[in-house]
Design an enzyme around this catalytic site. Sequence first.
Site, short mmCIF file in Angstrom:
data_model
loop_
_atom_site.label_atom_id
_atom_site.label_comp_id
_atom_site.label_asym_id
_atom_site.label_seq_id
_atom_site.Cartn_x
_atom_site.Cartn_y
_atom_site.Cartn_z
CG ASP A 85 26.27 -58.91 -9.23
OD1 ASP A 85 26.25 -59.01 -7.98
OD2 ASP A 85 25.68 -57.99 -9.83
CD GLU A 146 25.10 -54.16 -5.04
OE1 GLU A 146 24.93 -53.09 -4.42
OE2 GLU A 146 26.01 -54.30 -5.90
#
Length: 383
Positions: A85, A146
């Site tokens: 991400d 994250e």
Amino acid sequence: MALTDLDLDTDRLLAGLQRWIECESPTFDVTAVNRMMTLAAEDLVAMGATVERVAGPDGLGDCVKASFPHPRQGEPGILIMAHLDTVHPIGTLDKLPFRREGDRCYGPGILDMKGGTFAALQAVRALIAAGIETPLPVSVLLTSDEEIGSPGTRPLIEAEARRHRAILVPEPAINGNGVVSGRYAIARYNLTAQGRPSHAGASLKKGRSAIREMAGRILAIEDMTDDDCTFSVGVVHGGQWVNCVSTTCRAEALSMAKRQDDLDKGKARMLAMTETREDGTGFSVTLGVVRPVWEPQEGTMALFALAEQVAAELGMTITHGSSGGGSDGNFTGAMGLPTLDGLGLSGDGYHTLGEYILVDSLVDRARLMAGLLSRIGLPAEEA
């Protein structure tokens, strides 16, 4: 075979990386993140890995687990741990297209951390192509949240890490060509200011603005920053109609400290700001995601010693140190598991529209990763 003889060609690696960068994957766009996970999974399958798709946390994208064939399959091995991400919303490519300019290559998420992740997997591919068997089995974990502190994937991260002898994290390099042997403690907070509504034109004084309340609190929070603990507010949402005195304003804050005790003191100060007045207005603070401090330990320093040895063979010098930016290495390092972070690419500007990598680091760091993978688990006299 020397590490410099591995099949790692800069132009071919850049072409492969371009596919990843042009597959935008902001954390909160589940479809986009899943599309990126599919792309990475396809690459892993093409390399011969066994891939398992893991349903993502509620409202977030999936994760991918992979393992490569090995005679000692199932035994504790090496985990390459990364996230796919990014902080860049869909459409960032219009402003920050993938492009090479001299010794730099630009793109959203190219440094944090698609470039390092891609290079790490290419290191595995190159070892397989050369017929080099790693002493320990190699697995991969790719996660989806994250950039927001890993609120949904921490249990998965910790469970997977416990099954391995070493964790390698290809987050961006520090201090040019350095690796990360520790990370500061980080806490996130959810802030809510509660006001009293009124018509902003006809009866302004009857209201109490939640936005004004939040503005004052933001100044107070950021003024708490000192050498031991920093405080910042990075997200603010308030009001709905300009002709209404705002009833609610919400924000998110972050604090960071080198020592856990300093972070804990900072958390206490933040939570003590909660206040509810008799008229129902006020301010509240709740604790969000916390990343524990990770301090260098014997296992991590042993990994760095190997990395230093590999770098020397490649004609490079590397350093190590603690970093203020959080990563999933905080979790595994704090668990006492041998973890070496910052094994990704060199560059600058991550989380901005100027994010870039140094092109030469793509092959250099892939070779460094390959060297580590081929040495971790060897007897000391052979490593």
